[in-house]
Scaffold this active site. Structure first.
Site, short mmCIF file in Angstrom:
data_model
loop_
_atom_site.label_atom_id
_atom_site.label_comp_id
_atom_site.label_asym_id
_atom_site.label_seq_id
_atom_site.Cartn_x
_atom_site.Cartn_y
_atom_site.Cartn_z
N ASP A 49 49.28 50.66 134.95
CA ASP A 49 48.32 49.87 134.16
C ASP A 49 46.82 50.21 134.64
O ASP A 49 46.59 50.43 135.95
CB ASP A 49 48.69 48.13 134.46
N GLU A 140 46.11 35.01 136.82
CA GLU A 140 45.87 35.18 138.48
C GLU A 140 44.77 34.52 138.64
O GLU A 140 43.64 34.17 137.86
CB GLU A 140 46.06 36.71 139.00
#
Length: 406
Positions: A49, A140
């Site tokens: 990613d 997050e």
């Protein structure tokens, strides 16, 4: 993913040694021919990613063996990744399956989550992400996102985001660390509506990992992708593995299937010294695989040292959780009336009071380039190590931090 996540997670999750594939220095690799289709990958396929701080051209990642690429497209409702278009197009041209992720800032606000989903969808479309592709909600701490709004309200907001993604013709995923998934989100309600939609981050060790070791898979239901390192094959890029087959054309397992588990992996038997006997419990207790990070002597339930020891970085099986010996020490059961100190495997949680470097076991050479930041939580293993007249704590294989930094 964000810098904040990288610093915290790679240390908080540095609970054990990875596989023999773990290394902390760059090595030369042969060129690899990737045979993945751009519309699907098989289970156990590796991928990366990326965001704006990675290269706009993902050719080198494909050459290293990446079969899919998850590209950051947006954040909040004001930011788009300027490299996303190139990263998606070069992923496709290098025969990698493209996906996308959006960094969430909606906290537990469902209305804001819908707005951010719409923003992510438009960004993904602008950057050329194929229809039916996966788009993940990256949830997050960071950029003002508050993960402490309550497990149910947070899950409801995330589901609102995912609903919008699905309505637009894409497949929704949820990215978070294993800790956030367990402690800050009603994750079960997410996977009830979107089975196999989890992309979980959990690292076995801080530092380079080339291949995933499923002995350290953070076992939970609903996982499709596991992010197992932030330094895959020395490229300083997050490394991921597909736990299930993934597809953007509907022909293989997607997140509409049954709830998943990680592929089974049989832990290796404990490697022991010549003096050690592996007396496994006879009452069929389930075994957990772990790594001894420092040399461990064996004790009985009374806390008396008996024969045998485990060398540093040995893979062991232990039975049950941490338990107290009669002398008050916390230990792990490794056989019938055989225990080792729990701190040598599970570690102790500490917080850095000062910025710190990570050293090798000679006390001079740096183990890696990172500066560990003040306030970062970190696992240390065993008691203090004395190297060249100075005291260090072990934080991983051949990785030490000066005790004075805690």
């Amino acid at each position: 993913m964000t810098t904040t996540k990288k610093i915290i997670m790679k240390l908080a999750c540095a609970t054990a040694l990875g596989t023999a594939g773990v290394a902390l220095t760059q090595v030369n690799r042969p060129q690899i021919t990737v045979n993945a289709a751009t519309t699907s990958v098989a289970a156990r396929a590796l991928g990366v990613d990326v965001a704006s701080y990675q290269s706009a051209d993902l050719s080198s990642h494909a050459q290293a063996g990446s079969q899919f690429a998850i590209v950051k497209v947006s954040e909040g409702t004001t930011y788009r990744n300027p490299k996303a278009s190139s990263q998606i197009s070069t992923a496709i041209s290098n025969n990698m399956m493209p996906m996308a992720y959006h960094f969430a800032t909606f906290s537990s606000n469902s209305s804001a989550a819908v707005d951010e989903a719409n923003y992510a969808i438009k960004a993904a479309q602008t950057f050329g992400l194929p229809k039916d592709s996966y788009i993940a909600c990256d949830y997050e701490t960071g950029q003002g996102n508050n993960i402490y709004g309550g497990k149910t309200p947070t899950a409801n907001a995330i589901i609102a985001f995912m609903d919008q993604i699905k309505a637009a013709g894409y497949k929704p995923l949820l990215y978070a660390s294993s800790s956030v998934l367990r402690n800050n989100i009603d994750t079960n309600s997410v996977i009830v509506k979107y089975p196999n939609s989890l992309w979980v981050a959990s690292y076995a060790i801080s530092g380079r990992i080339d291949n995933p070791n499923f002995n350290y898979f953070p076992s939970m239901e609903g996982v499709s992708i596991w992010q197992f390192t932030d330094n895959w094959r020395g490229l300083n890029v997050d490394g991921n593995v597909a736990v299930l087959p993934l597809s953007i054309d509907g022909n293989t397992t997607s997140n509409d299937g049954a709830i998943s588990q990680a592929p089974s992996s049989t832990p290796s038997k404990p490697a022991t010294s010549s003096k050690q006997t592996n007396n496994e419990p006879t009452n069929n207790e389930p075994a957990t695989s772990g790594y001894v990070m420092k040399k461990s002597y064996v004790y009985n339930k009374k806390g008396e040292r008996i024969s045998g020891s485990y060398a540093s970085y040995t893979n062991i099986n232990y039975y049950g959780g941490a338990t107290k010996l009669d002398n008050g020490k916390t230990a792990l059961k490794v056989g019938e009336d055989r225990y080792i100190m729990a701190s040598n495997v599970l570690g102790n949680s500490r917080v850095l009071k000062h910025n710190a470097y990570v050293y090798k076991n000679n006390g001079y050479s740096r183990a890696n380039w990172r500066v560990l930041r003040k306030g970062t939580p970190i696992k240390t293993y065993g008691s203090r190590s004395h190297i060249n007249g100075k005291s260090y704590y072990c934080i991983g294989k051949n990785m030490y931090v000066k005790c004075g930094n805690f």
